[in-house]
Design a protein around this motif. Structure first.
Motif, PDB file in Angstrom:
ATOM      1  N   LYS A  22      37.311  56.909  34.749  1.00  0.00           N
ATOM      2  CA  LYS A  22      36.934  57.413  33.423  1.00  0.00           C
ATOM      3  C   LYS A  22      38.117  57.462  32.463  1.00  0.00           C
ATOM      4  O   LYS A  22      37.936  57.527  31.255  1.00  0.00           O
ATOM      5  N   ASN A  23      39.328  57.395  32.986  1.00  0.00           N
ATOM      6  CA  ASN A  23      40.533  57.413  32.155  1.00  0.00           C
ATOM      7  C   ASN A  23      40.857  56.060  31.542  1.00  0.00           C
ATOM      8  O   ASN A  23      41.809  55.939  30.786  1.00  0.00           O
ATOM      9  N   TYR A  24      40.058  55.042  31.867  1.00  0.00           N
ATOM     10  CA  TYR A  24      40.326  53.678  31.432  1.00  0.00           C
ATOM     11  C   TYR A  24      39.235  53.190  30.482  1.00  0.00           C
ATOM     12  O   TYR A  24      38.130  53.734  30.454  1.00  0.00           O
ATOM     13  N   SER A  25      39.541  52.152  29.743  1.00  0.00           N
ATOM     14  CA  SER A  25      38.548  51.551  28.835  1.00  0.00           C
ATOM     15  C   SER A  25      37.392  50.972  29.661  1.00  0.00           C
ATOM     16  O   SER A  25      37.506  50.773  30.875  1.00  0.00           O
ATOM     17  N   GLU A  26      36.294  50.677  28.989  1.00  0.00           N
ATOM     18  CA  GLU A  26      35.115  50.152  29.681  1.00  0.00           C
ATOM     19  C   GLU A  26      35.422  48.837  30.395  1.00  0.00           C
ATOM     20  O   GLU A  26      34.986  48.616  31.529  1.00  0.00           O
ATOM     21  N   GLU A  27      36.190  47.976  29.756  1.00  0.00           N
ATOM     22  CA  GLU A  27      36.552  46.699  30.375  1.00  0.00           C
ATOM     23  C   GLU A  27      37.398  46.921  31.622  1.00  0.00           C
ATOM     24  O   GLU A  27      37.171  46.299  32.659  1.00  0.00           O
ATOM     25  N   ARG A  28      38.386  47.810  31.530  1.00  0.00           N
ATOM     26  CA  ARG A  28      39.257  48.107  32.683  1.00  0.00           C
ATOM     27  C   ARG A  28      38.444  48.754  33.805  1.00  0.00           C
ATOM     28  O   ARG A  28      38.713  48.515  34.976  1.00  0.00           O
ATOM     29  N   GLN A  29      37.454  49.569  33.454  1.00  0.00           N
ATOM     30  CA  GLN A  29      36.608  50.189  34.470  1.00  0.00           C
ATOM     31  C   GLN A  29      35.843  49.120  35.251  1.00  0.00           C
ATOM     32  O   GLN A  29      35.721  49.217  36.475  1.00  0.00           O
ATOM     33  N   LYS A  30      35.348  48.111  34.559  1.00  0.00           N
ATOM     34  CA  LYS A  30      34.631  47.018  35.221  1.00  0.00           C
ATOM     35  C   LYS A  30      35.556  46.256  36.167  1.00  0.00           C
ATOM     36  O   LYS A  30      35.162  45.892  37.279  1.00  0.00           O
ATOM     37  N   ILE A  31      36.777  46.017  35.722  1.00  0.00           N
ATOM     38  CA  ILE A  31      37.756  45.309  36.554  1.00  0.00           C
ATOM     39  C   ILE A  31      38.074  46.130  37.801  1.00  0.00           C
ATOM     40  O   ILE A  31      38.077  45.612  38.919  1.00  0.00           O
ATOM     41  N   ARG A  32      38.342  47.411  37.613  1.00  0.00           N
ATOM     42  CA  ARG A  32      38.662  48.290  38.747  1.00  0.00           C
ATOM     43  C   ARG A  32      37.491  48.351  39.728  1.00  0.00           C
ATOM     44  O   ARG A  32      37.684  48.328  40.945  1.00  0.00           O
ATOM     45  N   LYS A  33      36.273  48.409  39.201  1.00  0.00           N
ATOM     46  CA  LYS A  33      35.088  48.465  40.057  1.00  0.00           C
ATOM     47  C   LYS A  33      34.963  47.187  40.883  1.00  0.00           C
ATOM     48  O   LYS A  33      34.648  47.232  42.071  1.00  0.00           O
ATOM     49  N   ALA A  34      35.206  46.046  40.261  1.00  0.00           N
ATOM     50  CA  ALA A  34      35.114  44.771  40.966  1.00  0.00           C
ATOM     51  C   ALA A  34      36.185  44.647  42.052  1.00  0.00           C
ATOM     52  O   ALA A  34      35.900  44.189  43.168  1.00  0.00           O
ATOM     53  N   ILE A  35      37.400  45.059  41.740  1.00  0.00           N
ATOM     54  CA  ILE A  35      38.474  45.015  42.747  1.00  0.00           C
ATOM     55  C   ILE A  35      38.150  45.973  43.888  1.00  0.00           C
ATOM     56  O   ILE A  35      38.324  45.645  45.067  1.00  0.00           O
ATOM     57  N   ARG A  36      37.676  47.169  43.565  1.00  0.00           N
ATOM     58  CA  ARG A  36      37.314  48.148  44.585  1.00  0.00           C
ATOM     59  C   ARG A  36      36.217  47.589  45.491  1.00  0.00           C
ATOM     60  O   ARG A  36      36.264  47.751  46.716  1.00  0.00           O
ATOM     61  N   ALA A  37      35.230  46.908  44.912  1.00  0.00           N
ATOM     62  CA  ALA A  37      34.141  46.332  45.701  1.00  0.00           C
ATOM     63  C   ALA A  37      34.677  45.294  46.683  1.00  0.00           C
ATOM     64  O   ALA A  37      34.271  45.269  47.854  1.00  0.00           O
ATOM     65  N   GLU A  38      35.583  44.445  46.224  1.00  0.00           N
ATOM     66  CA  GLU A  38      36.189  43.444  47.112  1.00  0.00           C
ATOM     67  C   GLU A  38      37.006  44.115  48.216  1.00  0.00           C
ATOM     68  O   GLU A  38      36.963  43.698  49.371  1.00  0.00           O
ATOM     69  N   ASP A  39      37.742  45.153  47.863  1.00  0.00           N
ATOM     70  CA  ASP A  39      38.553  45.884  48.832  1.00  0.00           C
ATOM     71  C   ASP A  39      37.662  46.522  49.892  1.00  0.00           C
ATOM     72  O   ASP A  39      37.920  46.397  51.097  1.00  0.00           O
ATOM     73  N   GLU A  40      36.603  47.187  49.464  1.00  0.00           N
ATOM     74  CA  GLU A  40      35.698  47.847  50.411  1.00  0.00           C
ATOM     75  C   GLU A  40      34.949  46.838  51.274  1.00  0.00           C
ATOM     76  O   GLU A  40      34.760  47.064  52.466  1.00  0.00           O
ATOM     77  N   LYS A  41      34.541  45.716  50.691  1.00  0.00           N
ATOM     78  CA  LYS A  41      33.843  44.674  51.454  1.00  0.00           C
ATOM     79  C   LYS A  41      34.765  44.125  52.549  1.00  0.00           C
ATOM     80  O   LYS A  41      34.341  43.934  53.692  1.00  0.00           O
ATOM     81  N   THR A  42      36.020  43.899  52.200  1.00  0.00           N
ATOM     82  CA  THR A  42      36.987  43.386  53.169  1.00  0.00           C
ATOM     83  C   THR A  42      37.211  44.392  54.291  1.00  0.00           C
ATOM     84  O   THR A  42      37.267  44.027  55.466  1.00  0.00           O
ATOM     85  N   LYS A  43      37.326  45.662  53.943  1.00  0.00           N
ATOM     86  CA  LYS A  43      37.528  46.706  54.960  1.00  0.00           C
ATOM     87  C   LYS A  43      36.328  46.820  55.887  1.00  0.00           C
ATOM     88  O   LYS A  43      36.490  47.020  57.093  1.00  0.00           O
ATOM     89  N   LYS A  44      35.110  46.686  55.349  1.00  0.00           N
ATOM     90  CA  LYS A  44      33.906  46.756  56.178  1.00  0.00           C
ATOM     91  C   LYS A  44      33.853  45.621  57.183  1.00  0.00           C
ATOM     92  O   LYS A  44      33.294  45.767  58.269  1.00  0.00           O
TER      93      LYS A  44
END
Length: 59
Positions: A22-44
Motif C-alpha cells: 500500500k506504500n507504493y504506486s498502483e503500478e509498483r503494487q502490480k509489479i510487486r504482486k507479480a514478483i511475489r507470485a513467481e517467488d511463491e510459485k517457485t517455493k511451492k
C-alpha cells in the motif's frame, strides 16, 4: 511491464511483505504482486529463485 529489473527486484527483496504494498504506486503494487507470485510459485515447487544471479549476472 518489465518485472525483472534491478530496481524491482531490490525493491521486492527489501520489503517482501504484502502488507507494505500500500506504500507504493498502483503500478509498483502490480509489479510487486507479480514478483511475489513467481517467488511463491517457485517455493511451492520446492525451488528457490537465485536473487544474486538475477541482480548481478543477468543485469
Amino acid at each position: 511491464m518489465d518485472l525483472w529489473t534491478k530496481r524491482n527486484i531490490t525493491d521486492y527483496l527489501s520489503n517482501p511483505d504484502e502488507s507494505l504494498d500500500k506504500n507504493y504506486s498502483e503500478e509498483r503494487q502490480k509489479i510487486r504482486k507479480a514478483i511475489r507470485a513467481e517467488d511463491e510459485k517457485t517455493k511451492k515447487m520446492g525451488g528457490v529463485i537465485d536473487w544474486n544471479y538475477m541482480l548481478n549476472d543477468m543485469m
